[in-house]
Design an enzyme around this catalytic site. Structure first.
Site, PDB file in Angstrom:
ATOM      1  N   LYS A   1      41.899  40.931  31.547  1.00  0.00           N
ATOM      2  CA  LYS A   1      41.697  42.012  31.315  1.00  0.00           C
ATOM      3  C   LYS A   1      41.726  41.769  30.014  1.00  0.00           C
ATOM      4  O   LYS A   1      42.109  40.712  29.671  1.00  0.00           O
ATOM      5  CB  LYS A   1      43.147  42.214  31.206  1.00  0.00           C
ATOM      6  CG  LYS A   1      43.205  43.725  30.784  1.00  0.00           C
ATOM      7  CD  LYS A   1      45.120  44.790  30.758  1.00  0.00           C
ATOM      8  CE  LYS A   1      44.479  46.443  30.008  1.00  0.00           C
ATOM      9  NZ  LYS A   1      45.817  46.553  30.541  1.00  0.00           N
TER      10      LYS A   1
ATOM     11  N   SER B   1      45.694  51.087  32.846  1.00  0.00           N
ATOM     12  CA  SER B   1      45.036  50.737  32.030  1.00  0.00           C
ATOM     13  C   SER B   1      44.438  50.069  31.970  1.00  0.00           C
ATOM     14  O   SER B   1      43.488  49.222  32.207  1.00  0.00           O
ATOM     15  CB  SER B   1      45.495  50.837  30.769  1.00  0.00           C
ATOM     16  OG  SER B   1      46.177  49.142  30.751  1.00  0.00           O
TER      17      SER B   1
ATOM     18  N   SER C   1      50.135  49.576  34.108  1.00  0.00           N
ATOM     19  CA  SER C   1      48.941  49.676  33.864  1.00  0.00           C
ATOM     20  C   SER C   1      48.752  48.773  35.542  1.00  0.00           C
ATOM     21  O   SER C   1      47.568  48.593  35.048  1.00  0.00           O
ATOM     22  CB  SER C   1      48.914  49.598  32.777  1.00  0.00           C
ATOM     23  OG  SER C   1      49.045  50.234  31.527  1.00  0.00           O
TER      24      SER C   1
END
Lengths: 524, 530
Positions: free
Chosen positions: A76, A171, A195
């Protein structure tokens, strides 16, 4: 080969059925043909191939570094990676190249993993859809699956794909999309309020949020320091255990990590679950929970019951305050954490040069999106001297109560809690953006967020397909630092439910389209 | 003599000349000054009630450590700009603080030396403010639950009309907290640029908060000086004010006795003790004048204070220190801070050292202050004492009057003295053995300052300064003096013995200081009685 699990492909590498370079090339090529998913912000093609070559040398010498050697992974884009841009999907950090690796990134590299690139997210991980980053929304690979296509109501042909695609959740949506579309075998996400688990649920993946303090946060650009945990996204529970084993343990650079050394474990084959006590927290029967998910949840409870486990309803009475409490604590820490982005040392700096103050203001206005600015604004309000007692301190007290709820339940003899991960399956992007980020986050985090408050380990296990042909996942929450027990139960469950693999024929078609397009482009 | 201790502040205030004898002045009495003994200041024209100044201090001492409080960067003064900056110091995103154990030990040590109780569990907070030299936008500090609390510091200062009385006072220490230093920024207004140097950013500080128990600049200065000596003795801070290792903020207010404290103002970033005394007294005077002219005191610095409060630092667990009782058996002793262990190894503090000096050498208390006030002077003195037969009480005069005044005059430190303790002892031995007179000794010392590598004996020989050992020669000189001073001889014979000193002086002059005055006196007396 790309659809294999991490363990399977690792075996293939070891046996020489595929070379690290070949594997890397195939992943890179799939990343290109699935570019429309917008899963990656940066693809580090050259660096990845170089790592793959190194790995290949080790294999040819017969000295691979372990299970992860040569395995393509993605990270990420809120983890620092030396030499590769780290943007947090924000204008503030566009073009920012960190001089150091996050501890988790370093650990993966040290074990030979091949870093393909950095995945998309909501700006600074603030969101639950992966729709609010400066690089645009991530598309859920399941939007292009045969399963979804078959079930979804056909609209007019041309608009079909553009209006029907569903979000990944967030996210860590980029990481979820990357693993789900077979461009890599595992990906790192981060999990502050859900997330990692939320996009795992929407993308049909295993998403593990380990106990706070088990994995180093050093190098993870923080959202809420006291709740952030690096998350792991894989296609099966076994793979998550492998990645966890390679990351967990004390880090001198993160004082909040556990002091004890961590022993990687293999998951035992659970055959008898009669001694297991599964708690069903009634508060997770939340408003807005779709009947479909409720049904999947009940079915899962029955599954445990019929296999001999004790299944009992439990209560976590303070869970309903979790979201409002989180809102205060999150905003306050965000306001504090974001203060460093002033354009002086790194990142975006506005051209405004009237005064230092005006430069600060313009830099932050240009650098942050509305969501980030909104949280900074409310966070600063909560941190005001006159508000501190009424908001921050109160929220901390509530947090303690929420955590104590879990302690009580586990003390009463419950081993694992079983809950839904999301209220519904993934919604189409066009639906999703009708609501603002704050409202959506409040709704979507509701089932995942309390585990962060309490620092507990939690995992999403893909369970079934919804009526629309989209993944539905359930969440298991375990005792602090009892990842082994949690994963063992999750694996048993995984085996029972036999979640179907995504059928990405559209990827092939799209692949074909790309080729077609390139051809026609060259002719014109 | 160099200022051994801070002087009392009698006669300070414009309308207040007389020194208070101690205790609040009686109502209605005019012109009673605040003094070191805690008096009140006359209200002058406005009325009868006197003013009581109140002074509190916040002192930032840079911890003497190899690396910074939360990062591995080196700590060093005057290094090239931004050459000592780790990723954490520059607050690169994703970096985390890692507490330096040495800094904790320094704070515990300082806390113990200041009679504090050490909190076995203390916490770190973020204090938010936006400033270019604070790259994270907040400072990590311990304001709310600090590592040490409730201590005290005793300091002495001279008072009385002639500054000859030593008074010992005590100031309460509210707390000692660990915190980060900021960087430095430099504003260039013409080019509207700000230049930032982060070398200092993140260096460990101990903030020592002193309660408002002082009432004038001299008291504040004496307290800070004593603290400075303690820190230097402990080695917990080098505490060199000129290098910013010790910085003082003073809170000043004035009020009438029996009334609540007045509005405080802050005098910030004072970096010399001399200036501290002046700045505090100036501020007291300013406030009194302002109030007497019907004005009000505004806290100007508070207006700049951020409205943002504190937040717990989430990246640092509570700081736990142990004592022998609480130390868990399985704990690695290298990794924990043990209060008892540190306590047992505390060096003698300045007050103890002074007492010992007074007791061991029979010198005056104020001499012991001077000895400790100059770095290395005590050691120098003790070395001389060890190497000479001269009584320590006599040696101290040579140290304080001769050595120290020479060093001051030439702005030298004790270390830089051209005369070593060995040479001085050598010289004093010649004097003690009556090989030379004290006048000659001063001459030798004057030669020694030149640092030409000669020994005192060589200088004595070279300059022919040794006492005349030949009694006959001396008798002849005495006779010659007597013969030439008829009037004086008459006076002596008439009973004015004081005049004898003049004759002794003349003999000394005649012999260029090479005669033993005691012997000369005997000879003269003998001859005059013949």
């Amino acid at each position: 080969m790309l659809r294999a699990s991490l363990r399977e492909v690792s075996a293939a590498l070891k046996e020489g059925r595929v070379s690290p370079t070949e594997l890397c090339r195939r992943c890179l090529s799939l990343i290109k043909s699935t570019k429309f998913l917008n899963a990656y912000i940066t693809v580090a093609e050259e660096a990845a191939l170089k790592q793959a070559e190194e790995s290949e040398k080790r294999y040819s010498r017969g000295q691979p570094l372990g299970v992860l050697d040569g395995i393509p992974i993605a990270v990420k884009d809120n983890f620092n990676t030396a030499g590769i841009e780290t943007t947090c999907a924000s204008n503030m950090l566009k073009g920012y190249v960190s001089p150091y690796n996050a501890t988790v990134v370093q650990k993966l590299m040290d074990q030979g993993a091949v870093l393909l690139g950095k995945t998309n997210l909501d700006e600074f991980a603030m969101g639950s859809g992966s729709t609010d980053g400066v690089f645009g929304p991530v598309r859920n690979p399941w939007s292009y699956s045969r399963q979804y296509k078959e079930k979804s109501v056909p609209k007019s042909d041309s608009e079909d794909e553009e209006s029907n695609w569903v979000i990944t959740g967030g996210s860590s949506g980029g990481s979820a999309a990357a693993v789900s579309s077979f461009t890599c075998f595992a990906a790192l996400g981060s999990d502050t309020g859900g997330s990692t688990r939320n996009p795992a649920a929407h993308c049909g993946l295993v998403g593990l949020k380990p106990t706070y303090g088990l994995i180093s946060r050093h190098g993870l650009i923080p959202l809420v320091n006291s709740m952030d945990v690096p998350g792991i996204l894989t296609r099966c529970v076994d793979d998550a255990a492998v990645v966890l084993g390679s990351l967990a343990g004390h880090d001198l650079k993160d004082s909040t990590t556990i002091q004890d050394s961590f022993k990687p474990f293999e998951l035992p084959n659970l055959t008898d679950i009669s001694k297991l006590s599964i708690g069903i927290p009634k508060e997770y029967h939340a408003p807005g929970l779709s009947s479909e998910i409720l049904a999947v949840w009940s079915k899962a409870a029955d599954l445990f019951k019929s296999a001999g486990a004790k299944v009992i309803e439990v209560s976590l009475p303070h869970t309903r305050y979790s979201i409002v409490c989180y809102h205060v604590l999150c905003a306050a820490e965000v306001a504090s954490n974001m203060a460093r982005f002033d354009g002086l040392e790194y990142g975006h700096r506005s051209d405004m040069n009237k005064s230092t103050e005006s430069m600060y203001a313009a830099t932050r206005r240009e650098g942050f999106n509305d969501v980030v600015r909104g949280r900074i604004l409310s966070g600063n309000y909560f941190l005001l001297k006159q508000n501190y007692e009424n908001y921050f301190i109160k929220a901390q007290k509530v947090r303690r109560l929420i955590a104590n709820d879990f302690v009580k339940v586990f003390r009463s003899g419950v081993d694992i809690l079983l809950t839904p991960t999301t209220l519904s399956d993934a919604v189409p992007y066009m639906e999703f953006i009708k609501e603002d980020n704050r409202t959506r986050s409040a709704q979507d985090d509701i089932l995942t967020q309390a585990a962060n408050m309490a620092g507990l380990p939690a995992i999403n296990v893909p369970t079934a397909l919804s009526e629309r042909g989209l993944p539905v996942g359930l969440q298991f929450i375990g005792r602090s630092f009892q990842e082994k027990q949690l994963l063992t139960v999750a694996r048993w469950f995984e085996k029972q439910v036999k979640f179907p693999m995504i059928q990405l024929e559209v990827v092939k078609r799209h692949d074909h389209d790309v080729v077609q397009h390139q051809k026609s482009a060259s002719f014109s | 003599m160099a200022a051994a201790v801070a002087r009392g502040c009698g006669g300070l205030w414009r309308r207040a000349r007389q020194c208070g004898a101690g205790g609040p002045a009686p109502h209605g009495q005019r012109a009673v000054a605040s003094s070191a003994t805690g008096g009140a200041v006359s209200a002058g024209k406005s009325g009868l009630a006197p003013w009581v100044p109140v002074v509190g201090l916040e002192i930032h001492a840079q911890i003497s450590s190899n690396s910074k409080l939360f990062s591995g960067s080196q700590v060093q003064f005057a290094a090239p700009p931004n050459s000592l900056v780790s990723f954490f110091d520059a607050s690169l995103p994703g970096t985390l603080p890692v507490l330096n154990r040495r800094c904790v030990e320094a704070a515990v040590m300082t806390g113990l030396a200041l009679n504090c109780s050490i909190n076995k569990k203390s916490l770190f907070d973020r204090k938010h403010y936006f400033y270019a030299d604070l790259p994270a936008g907040y400072q990590i500090t311990q304001q709310r639950v600090p590592i040490a609390v409730n201590g005290s510091l005793s300091y002495s200062l001279c008072t009385g009309n002639k500054m000859s009385q030593m008074v010992t006072k005590t100031v309460r220490i509210k707390q000692i907290q660990l915190e980060q230093d900021s960087g430095k920024s430099l504003h260039d207004d013409t080019r509207s640029q700000t230049l930032v140097d982060l070398n200092r950013a993140g260096v460990g500080l101990m903030e020592v908060v002193m309660e408002p128990d002082m009432c004038c600049g001299e008291e504040a200065a004496a307290a800070v000086r004593e603290l400075q000596l303690i820190l230097q003795t402990l080695g917990s801070s080098q505490a060199v004010m000129a290098e910013g290792q010790l910085r003082v903020d003073a809170n000043v207010s004035v009020h009438h006795p029996g009334e609540p404290y007045g509005v405080r103002t802050e005098v910030k970033n004072i970096n010399s003790i001399r200036f501290l005394a002046k700045a505090v007294d100036y501020e007291i005077q300013r406030q009194i004048e302002e109030l007497e002219n019907g004005g009000t005191i505004l806290n100007e610095t508070r207006a700049f204070d951020s409205k943002l409060g504190f937040m717990p630092e989430p990246n640092l667990p509570p700081l736990i220190v142990y004592d022998a009782k609480s130390l868990p058996a399985n704990m690695n002793h290298q990794q924990v801070v043990n209060i008892d262990w540190i306590h047992e190894r505390l060096p003698d503090l300045p007050s103890v050292k002074r007492e010992k000096l007074v007791e061991q050498y029979g010198i005056l208390p104020e001499h012991s202050f001077t000895l400790l006030n100059e770095e290395g002077l005590t050691e120098f003195y003790e070395n001389v004492v060890k190497q000479t037969q001269m009584k320590p009480k006599k040696v101290i005069g040579w140290i304080l009057n001769d050595l120290l005044s020479y060093l001051k005059q030439h702005s030298l430190t004790v270390k830089e003295s051209p005369v070593s303790s060995f040479l001085l002892a050598d010289l004093l031995n010649l004097l003690e053995k009556k090989d030379i007179s004290s006048t000659a000794a001063k001459q030798v010392l004057a030669e020694l300052w030149k640092g030409e590598g000669k020994t005192p004996l060589e200088i004595v020989k070279e300059k022919k300064l040794e006492l005349i050992q030949d009694q006959k020669e001396l008798e002849q000189i005495c006779q010659a003096v007597i013969d030439g001073q008829e009037n004086e001889v008459m006076a002596i014979k008439a009973g004015n013995q004081k005049v004898l000193n003049k004759l002794i002086g003349l003999v000394q002059r005649e012999t260029q200081g090479r005669s033993n005055p005691v012997l000369v006196k005997q000879l003269l007396e003998k001859k005059l009685s013949e």
